[in-house]
Every structure is written in structure tokens, then in C-alpha cells.
Design an enzyme around this catalytic site. Structure first.
Site, short mmCIF file in Angstrom:
data_model
loop_
_atom_site.label_atom_id
_atom_site.label_comp_id
_atom_site.label_asym_id
_atom_site.label_seq_id
_atom_site.Cartn_x
_atom_site.Cartn_y
_atom_site.Cartn_z
N GLU A 127 20.27 12.24 -1.87
CA GLU A 127 18.86 12.60 -1.99
C GLU A 127 18.67 13.25 -3.35
O GLU A 127 19.44 14.13 -3.74
CB GLU A 127 18.42 13.57 -0.88
CG GLU A 127 18.46 12.98 0.52
CD GLU A 127 18.07 14.00 1.60
OE1 GLU A 127 17.38 14.99 1.26
OE2 GLU A 127 18.47 13.80 2.75
N GLU A 155 23.06 16.62 6.92
CA GLU A 155 22.93 18.08 6.98
C GLU A 155 23.40 18.64 8.32
O GLU A 155 22.69 19.39 8.99
CB GLU A 155 21.49 18.49 6.66
CG GLU A 155 21.13 18.14 5.23
CD GLU A 155 19.69 18.43 4.87
OE1 GLU A 155 19.43 18.89 3.77
OE2 GLU A 155 18.81 18.17 5.73
#
Length: 941
Positions: free
Chosen positions: A492, A424
Site C-alpha cells: 500500500e 495488518e
């Protein structure tokens, strides 16, 4: 006095630190974890420039544990935040600025040196967040990157005898902008410190490169050694070679015929030894080949599907300071539950983690220590203009150094399938260039990075696979249909926060439909709760702010390492043999890399009404990627039955795969005539076996007497609204359905009448502008029938049924799906059977109290001599608390004393969801919408 300038300069990420190299257990490596003392300062600017000469500082130093974060020793408080930075709300700063007040811990220790004829390396395996080093009052160096080895050659600073070490650790620096992982924010020395006494000809670096020919029949290994020795001796596979060192390097080639390949199923390793006259490295290597072809990831020529989990390093007592034993236990638990891979989210782990993965057979997505989430998600809004590193070359050297640290440190571990750039951190050219460096440095592994999902400028150049997170299955399908030659994986998914992981099986079903689906990694392995004052705490419970509170608890296992009920579903979803059963045939597909079905026993078992009837065993050879089918040997009769296929180890000790089909018998019970005693306030049905009384003032059963025992000591209530699970709060579903809470708690009894041998209670549900009729009658098997009928608009509801608060009891028994908690969207791993249920333990210890303990596919539940059953499979739970008591408790210690057994009987429930925990609803097929005239009938006997 001022803070060191290098704390404020993104381009200064190390001074005098040794180049990154492979980490191995060095000869003559001495542990320096004892004898440390500490001087703590709330503000590093208050520290004298010549602090090492400050006698008052020395005199006031206190003992400190190493390794262990300072917050766990009474210095500051640990802060848990997800995206926001830990200074949010205290200061308004933007990169590369740092907080004006930086906590600082000055560590002090001494070492005794007998001989100066050696090369001394001081190793710091993990220091958060930045530190500088002084030996004998001389500045040695500086280092950032909390999670990788920082090594300093301190030889020229030493003297014979006693030497003084000062380590100044800073809580913040510009590097803090690069370490915005979703975890507790702490600082200090949290991994071991060691001193290595090298001989002059020590091995500076070692690279081991095993490769395989096209058909895997031949292997070769290249050993690349950096050393100042004259020659290097290498022993491998029974062959020894002496190699001359030229310009500090030596290269040797070995060949292996018919090598035993490494995979998660068979982690075959070959030992080797590399030595000079004064140094020796002993370790192991493995042969594997990872490649991307035609939209698939292949391991040793076979399709690889990651059945993975993300893992933070965590111990509830010592936080980031994890032991070898902690790590081995975690890996064994993963392997026991069919997990074949792990992503080191979001930083390199302790070196022994990779050794254990090599040994036990666990594939690794090895991630660098990089996350800048809070620079481009600001006030919950996306602002890509402020993202770093993006295209900002100011950050390029530090980012590339982190990638190099990850690759160079762990390049020799066969378990590593891919290098991950970080997490991220948006996209841009800085990460693109880092990826290109990795690909040139290690062409035998692929590069992974999810962040280019938000920035497609360099997506294919940056990441070799399409990696996404928390994408719902239908969106995954859309991408894979449109991009059949691009590997797709979920780095994820199935956010395991609290009572979650609903719909996991829908992701697993993508494996058969799309060859380019490479699986994914559940978020995450362990709850990050901290044991504070004897109580497991989430963020903010220690009085530290800012905080993201209990969002740190997303584990398949709890913080103490015990498995949560979600693991039952994971075991089944990740099993290496896929099984399909119908009434005529059993079909098995081998999706493993190296297992043959013939190594196991196939047991087909037939149960009826929870009792074993018959079984049959089979032994069938079936290679990976192959399918077999054979006749299903049993037939259903007239009971509640299951036919289960189990694939068991030949030792009989373990099951590695199973599947089940079920058949519930049709039950028809008829109402019978029975005189109803009509009093002024109570209506009563009286039989030879029980007496049931309905109170006209509230409409519920107020008494049910059987064998002189009245089981109703508290009035029943409706069950429309559950104690919100974490996903309900994240999606605000609990707010959207909150009218049901009012109607559950405060229904209005409009009338109770006797009609056609029934007692009928009519309830008005004023909040939802609907009503429910509850009819009580005697049926032909001697049970009291309770029939609920809803009248109103079709609308979403959490659950539909009734709740009974009986007196406390240790256990109840039920016949339904188990043994663990399961839900309408998390029941694929559950099996039909007759199970005991411990009421107190059934209150699953999710950190935020929430609805839990449910069982689906239930025919009946038995409380003492009382049985509640249904004609159709129902949902039940048995807990020590009511839903209202649970939802009003922030922590477990807020719950009242355990003094009752609350049994809910439900026609249906809303799924718990799990695509994410911040907005996603349960999928449509698991969302429960009640319809006008919908009934639910159950029986009490």
C-alpha cells in the site's frame, strides 16, 4: 433461548461444510436468488431454538433481496470503521468474547426437487458474517469466512417435491475478530446462492498446473482430477486423453511446444475441457513463470514491477454486492490507465473477478480474508500483547482454513502472482505456519505478507518478499541499499484520499535506481461512498456510530466509477515505456514484459504558445528491458513551447506513454509613467483600454472597467490559506498554518500611497506578525501590474497570491499544464497546452469539500475579455466557491449556490502530499516556505 455455542468458539469455524476446492461453473447450477423472505431480530438470543417451527415468525416474514446486505434494506445501519471494531464504545470486550447482543436475520426459501438420484450441493458465495443452515427443520451445518464459498451437501435432507430452507445469518461471531478490514460493516447474504444438481460421477475438484522449461520453449500441463467416476476425459490443445480414476483421483500430463506465454501485456489463454459421463468443466489456463532471483521478481524471465492498485469490491448502490459488469468496467479502467496488477484488499473477491483478470491480463495478489488490526492498535496505541492470531493456537485452525479457502478456490487462475496471508494482523507463529503450508501446497507462487514488518521473529519464513506500506521513498531506499538481495515492494502506498497522490513520481523513480524494487499498490481504487437517500454518504452521515467518517474515500475513481484527476498522474507514472527528453536526444526504455516498441508509432510533436508547429514519426523495434536513443529533431525558439514524445497505437486510437519538456520564454515588462488620479478615498489608473481603481479603505482593486464592463463586483482578497485537503487535516498542517487563515481573512490596511507612478497598499498581517505590500502600476504592454512583496520571517505557507471572485461564467481558458487538475507535487502527467476549464466541473467531487482544481505551469488565464498573466509560470484555479466557503462545508450540499467564478493566481503552493493521510507532510521539496522580501507579480489586461 440462547445464541448457538459455535458463535462463541474460535475453533468452530465450520460444521458439515464441504472441503474447499477450485471454483468453477458447475453443470446444472441453478440460481436461488429469488423468493427469499426474512424475519429480523435485534438480538439472536430472542430466537427460539426451534425457530423453524415458529408459525408467528413465518407469518411475519417479509420479502428480502438476495444478494444484498440487510443494512441496505432497512435492517440496522451500515457502520464504517477502519481499525476500531463496530462495537467499540458500546461494550468492553476482548477476544474471543463477542458482543452480548447479536443482530440476526433468518432467511426462508423453498426449492422443488424432482429426483433424489442426484447429489445436491447448496452454495453460498458470500454471507457476512456467520450463518447456519436448516433444511426441512433439520440442522445441516454452519460456516464462517464471509468472502469464500460455503458449500453444503444437502442430499440426505431433501425429499421429493417442496423443501424448506432456513438460513440464520448472524452479524457477529468470534470470526468478527478476524475480519477487521477498513470498510463498511454489514451483514447478510451479499453474493449469489445456487443449487447444484450433480450426477453421481461429478468432478469434486480440479487442479491445473502449467509449467515451463528453463528457456520457455516447452510447456507442460498436469491435470489433477478428483471424482467418483470410473474415467475422466480431458481435451486440451487439440489432444484428447481418457484417464482412469484410481482411488478417486486421475492425473494427466500434456506437453506444448513453444507455448504462447501469459502476461499482462499478452494474456494468452488455452482452453480445456474436463468431463466425466455426467459432468463437464470448461475453462482456460495460461503459461507463466513467477520466480524470485537475485533480489528481483521475474515474470517469464523478465523483471516484474507491480504498477498496481488495491481494490475493495464496491458499488455505491449495492455496497459489497458487485456485478460482473461492475467488475469488468473496473478492470478495463485499470488496463486503460497502465495498471498491471491488483491486490484483493483484504479478502477473496467474487469468482468472476479472477476469470476477468485472466482474460484481460491483470496480475493479482490474492489475499485471504484476514485482518485483526484493532486487536493490536488500541486507542491509537500499539499493543502487541493483545494481537491475534500471533502465537495463540486457539486461532490457528480458523486462520489456516481461511488460507486454504483462498488457495484451493483460485489455484487454477494464471493471473494470480502471489498468495497474501491477509492484512495488518501482526506476525507470529500462526501466520508463519500458514505461510509454510501455502508454500508446500503451491511452490509456483510466492507468499506475501506485510505484517511481519511489526514482528521480525519469523519475517523471512512468513513472507518471501519485504512488503511495507506508506514508507516514504527515502526509507524505501535505505532498506534496499542495506538489503540488495531482498525483494522490496509496497503493498500500500500513495494514499489516494481526496486531493492526494502528491509525490507519486518519487516512488516511480526508484525503479531505475534499485533492481530489488518491485513496485507497489496504490491505496485504493474506488471511493467507498454509499448512496443513501439520493446522496453519496461517508461514514457517520447516516447516523450510525462508531465511525471513521470520510476515511472510506480513498479512490482513484469516485464511487460512481468516474475517474478522478489523480488518474492522469497514475497513467503517466505507470506507463510501460520510460521516456527521457532533452534538447539533443530522446531516450526510451522498454519496461514492459511482452511489448515491442515496434508495435507502436513514436510521434515527436513541437507546440508553441499552445499551437501545433511540427511533428515527426518514428518506428523503432525495441524489446523489453532494452533501451534506444535517437536525436531530438526540434529546437526551441522564443515562445512558450513544448516538445512531446508520444507512443501511440498504430490504429491511432490510444496513447500508452508520453513525456514532455517545456521552455517558457522570458518576459520583461517595464513600468511606464502614468498619471494617477488621487481622490479622497480612491486612487485610479486610467488608460485607453481600462480603468483601475484602488480603494484606500481596503487597499485592493475595487474596480476594473474594460469596454464599459466592471469586472470587479466583489473585492479581491489575499490567498495564503487553502481549504484543507484531506492530507492537511491528517497531518494537522491546517492547524499549524491556521494563522495564515486569519491574515487572509482579516488583513489590516495600514496605508495606501502613491509613489513613483505606483499605488502602494501596505497591509499588516497581525497573526503572523508580518506584512505585505501590493503595488499597482501600468506597464509597457498596456497591462496593470500587481506586485506583492512579503515582509517577515521565513515560514511555511499554503499559497501566496490573490483571489478574485468574478461573476458566474461557465468556462475560462488558460495556457498551462492540463488537462486535469494538477499540483506542484502531482504534475508529471500534465501537458502544456491551451485548455478550456469548466468552472463548475472543476470543483472536483471529493467527498469532503477541499481545495481542488488547481493548474500549475500557467502563463495566463482568461476570464471573458480579461486576461491575468505572469512573467513566470504560476499556479491558478477557477472554482465556483471561495476557499473560506469550501473549508466551512462538511458536505457538498453545505456549499452555497453557484453564483460566481473564483480565480486564484498564485506564485506557488504547498504540495498536497500523499505518502499517507494521517501524519505525513508533503515532502520537503514540495513544502512551500515563503521568504522575506519574496515577490509575486502578475498582470491584468
Amino acid at each position: 433461548m440462547a445464541i448457538p455455542k459455535y458463535l462463541t468458539e474460535p475453533t468452530t469455524y465450520q460444521i458439515n461444510r464441504e472441503p474447499h476446492h477450485s471454483i468453477f461453473r458447475a453443470k446444472n447450477e441453478k440460481n436461488l436468488n429469488t423468493g427469499w423472505r426474512l424475519a429480523y431480530f435485534d438480538d439472536a438470543a430472542l430466537v427460539r431454538d426451534d425457530f423453524y417451527l415458529d408459525e408467528e415468525l413465518r407469518a411475519n416474514m417479509k420479502e428480502v433481496k438476495v444478494p444484498l446486505s440487510l443494512e441496505l434494506q432497512g435492517y440496522k445501519k451500515p457502520i464504517y470503521v477502519n481499525i476500531q471494531y463496530p462495537w467499540d464504545g458500546s461494550e468492553e470486550i476482548l477476544p474471543p468474547n463477542i458482543p452480548s447482543k447479536i443482530p440476526c436475520g433468518i432467511y426462508f426459501n423453498t426449492i422443488d426437487i424432482e429426483s433424489l438420484d442426484k447429489i445436491y450441493m447448496l452454495r453460498f458465495y458470500g454471507v457476512e458474517q456467520a450463518f447456519d443452515l436448516f433444511i426441512n427443520n433439520c440442522f445441516v451445518g454452519y460456516s464462517e469466512d464471509s468472502f469464500t464459498l460455503s458449500e453444503f451437501n444437502i442430499s440426505r435432507y431433501l425429499k421429493q417435491g417442496r423443501n424448506e430452507i432456513f438460513v440464520r445469518v448472524f452479524r457477529y461471531s468470534t470470526a468478527s475478530w478476524l475480519e477487521d478490514q477498513d470498510f463498511w460493516r454489514m451483514f447478510g447474504i451479499f453474493r449469489p446462492v445456487t443449487l447444484v444438481a450433480h450426477e453421481k460421477d461429478y468432478i469434486k475438484d480440479l487442479e491445473v498446473i502449467p509449467t515451463l522449461n528453463e528457456d520457455f520453449t516447452k510447456g507442460s500441463v498436469v491435470f489433477k482430477v478428483k471424482s467418483s467416476a470410473k474415467s475422466v476425459k480431458i481435451l486440451f490443445n487439440g489432444e484428447e486423453k481418457n484417464i482412469e480414476v484410481v482411488d478417486g483421483s486421475a492425473v494427466a500430463l500434456f506437453s506444448v511446444a513453444k507455448p504462447a506465454l501469459w502476461s499482462p501485456d499478452r494474456p494468452n489463454l488455452y482452453e480445456y475441457r474436463v468431463s466425466t459421463e455426467g459432468d463437464t468443466i470448461s475453462s482456460s489456463l495460461g503459461f507463466k513463470r513467477i520466480d524470485l532471483k537475485e533480489g528481483k521478481i521475474n515474470l517469464n524471465g523478465k523483471r516484474l514491477i507491480f504498477r498496481g492498485v488495491n481494490r475493495h469490491e464496491w458499488n455505491m448502490n449495492s455496497a459489497r454486492c458487485v456485478s460482473y459488469e461492475d467488475t469488468e468496467k473496473a478492470i478495463i479502467t485499470m488496463k486503460q490507465n497502465n495498471i498491471n496488477s491488483v491486490r484483493t484488499s483484504h479478502y477473496p473477491n467474487a469468482p468472476f473477478f479472477y476469470e476477468l483478470c485472466d482474460e484481460y491480463g491483470l496480475l493479482v495478489i490474492a489475499e485471504a480474508n484476514l485482518e485483526t488490526h484493532g486487536t493490536w492498535i488500541r486507542a491509537d496505541k500499539i499493543n502487541f500483547d493483545s494481537a491475534i492470531p500471533n502465537d495463540n493456537m486457539l486461532w490457528a485452525p480458523a486462520v489456516l482454513d481461511r488460507e486454504k479457502a483462498n488457495v484451493e478456490s483460485y489455484k487454477n487462475h494464471v493471473s494470480i502472482a502471489a498468495w497474501s496471508l491477509g492484512n495488518e494482523s501482526f506476525g507470529g507463529s500462526v501466520l508463519r505456519d500458514a505461510s509454510l503450508w501455502i508454500k508446500s501446497r503451491d511452490p509456483n507462487r510466492f507468499v506475501h505478507y506485510e505484517g511481519v514488518f511489526n514482528d521480525r521473529r519469523y519475517d523471512v519464513l512468513t513472507s518471501d518478499v519485504e512488503s511495507q506500506m506508506y514508507t516514504p521513498p527515502e526509507k524505501c531506499e535505505e532498506f534496499m541499499r542495506e538489503n540488495p538481495n531482498r525483494v522490496f515492494m509496497l503493498c500500500e502506498y500513495s494514499h489516494a484520499m481526496g486531493n492526494s497522490c502528491g509525490g507519486l513520481i518519487d516512488y516511480i523513480n526508484l525503479e531505475e535506481k534499485y533492481p530489488n524494487y518491485a513496485g507497489g499498490f496504490i491505496w485504493d481504487y474506488m471511493d467507498q461512498s454509499l448512496l443513501i437517500d439520493g446522496y453519496l454518504s461517508s461514514g457517520g452521515e447516516n447516523g450510525a456510530s462508531p465511525s471513521d467518517y470520510y476515511f472510506c474515500n480513498n479512490g482513484l475513481v469516485f464511487a460512481d466509477g468516474k475517474e478522478s484527476p489523480k488518474m492522469q498522474e497514475v497513467f503517466h507514472a505507470y506507463q510501460p515505456f520510460k521516456i527521457h527528453i532533452d534538447k539533443k536526444e530522446i531516450w526510451i526504455k522498454n519496461t514492459s514484459i511482452d511489448l515491442d516498441l515496434g508495435e507502436f508509432e513514436i510521434v515527436v510533436m513541437h507546440d508553441k504558445d499552445g499551437i501545433f508547429i511540427e511533428s515527426k514519426s518514428y518506428f523503432i523495434n525495441l524489446a523489453p528491458e532494452c533501451v534506444t536513443a535517437f536525436d531530438q529533431p526540434f529546437k526551441f525558439s522564443d515562445g512558450d513551447e513544448s516538445i512531446t514524445v508520444m507512443i501511440k497505437e498504430l490504429s491511432g486510437e490510444g496513447i500508452i506513454a508520453y513525456e514532455e519538456i517545456r521552455s517558457y520564454k522570458r518576459i520583461a515588462r517595464s513600468k511606464v509613467e502614468q498619471r494617477i488620479i488621487q481622490g479622497d478615498r480612491n486612487f485610479t489608473i486610467k488608460t485607453n483600454s481600462f480603468t483601475a481603481m484602488v480603494d484606500r479603505q481596503n487597499g485592493f482593486i475595487s474596480s476594473f472597467v474594460k469596454k464599459d464592463r466592471d469586472y470587479i463586483t466583489r473585492l479581491p482578497s489575499f490567498a495564503f490559506f487553502r481549504a484543507p485537503v484531506d492530507n492537511d487535516r491528517g497531518s494537522q498542517l491546517c492547524s499549524k498554518l491556521s494563522l495564515w487563515l486569519a491574515d487572509q481573512t482579516y488583513p489590516i490596511i495600514d496605508d495606501v500611497v502613491v509613489l513613483d507612478n505606483e499605488i502602494i497598499s501596505h497591509f499588516i498581517l497581525s497573526a503572523t506578525k508580518s506584512s505585505v505590500d501590493v503595488a499597482y502600476a501600468l506597464v509597457d504592454d498596456g497591462s496593470l501590474r500587481v506586485k506583492m512583496t512579503y515582509h517577515g520571517d521565513s515560514r511555511y505557507i499554503f499559497e501566496y497570491g490573490m483571489s478574485f471572485a468574478f461573476d458566474r461564467v461557465e468556462k475560462v481558458k488558460y495556457f498551462g499544464l492540463g488537462p486535469e487538475e494538477n499540483t506542484v507535487d502531482r504534475s508529471s502527467g500534465a501537458c502544456l497546452g491551451l485548455w478550456d476549464l469548466n468552472v463548475k466541473k472543476n470543483m472536483t467531487p471529493y467527498r469532503k469539500p477541499q481545495e481542488c482544481g488547481s493548474r500549475t505551469g500557467v502563463r495566463y488565464v482568461k476570464y471573458k475579455d480579461l486576461t491575468i498573466s505572469s512573467d513566470e509560470p504560476m499556479v491558478i484555479s477557477a472554482l465556483p466557491y471561495t476557499s473560506n466557503e469550501i473549508l466551512s462545508s462538511y458536505q457538498f450540499r453545505d456549499l452555497p449556490p453557484y453564483n460566481k467564478c473564483v480565480i486564484k493566481v498564485l506564485k506557488n503552493t504547498m504540495g498536497v502530499g500523499g505518502d499517507n493521510s494521517w501524519g505525513a507532510l508533503p515532502r520537503d521539496e514540495y513544502c512551500y516556505k515563503i521568504k522575506d522580501n519574496e515577490t509575486f507579480t502578475f498582470y491584468i489586461k
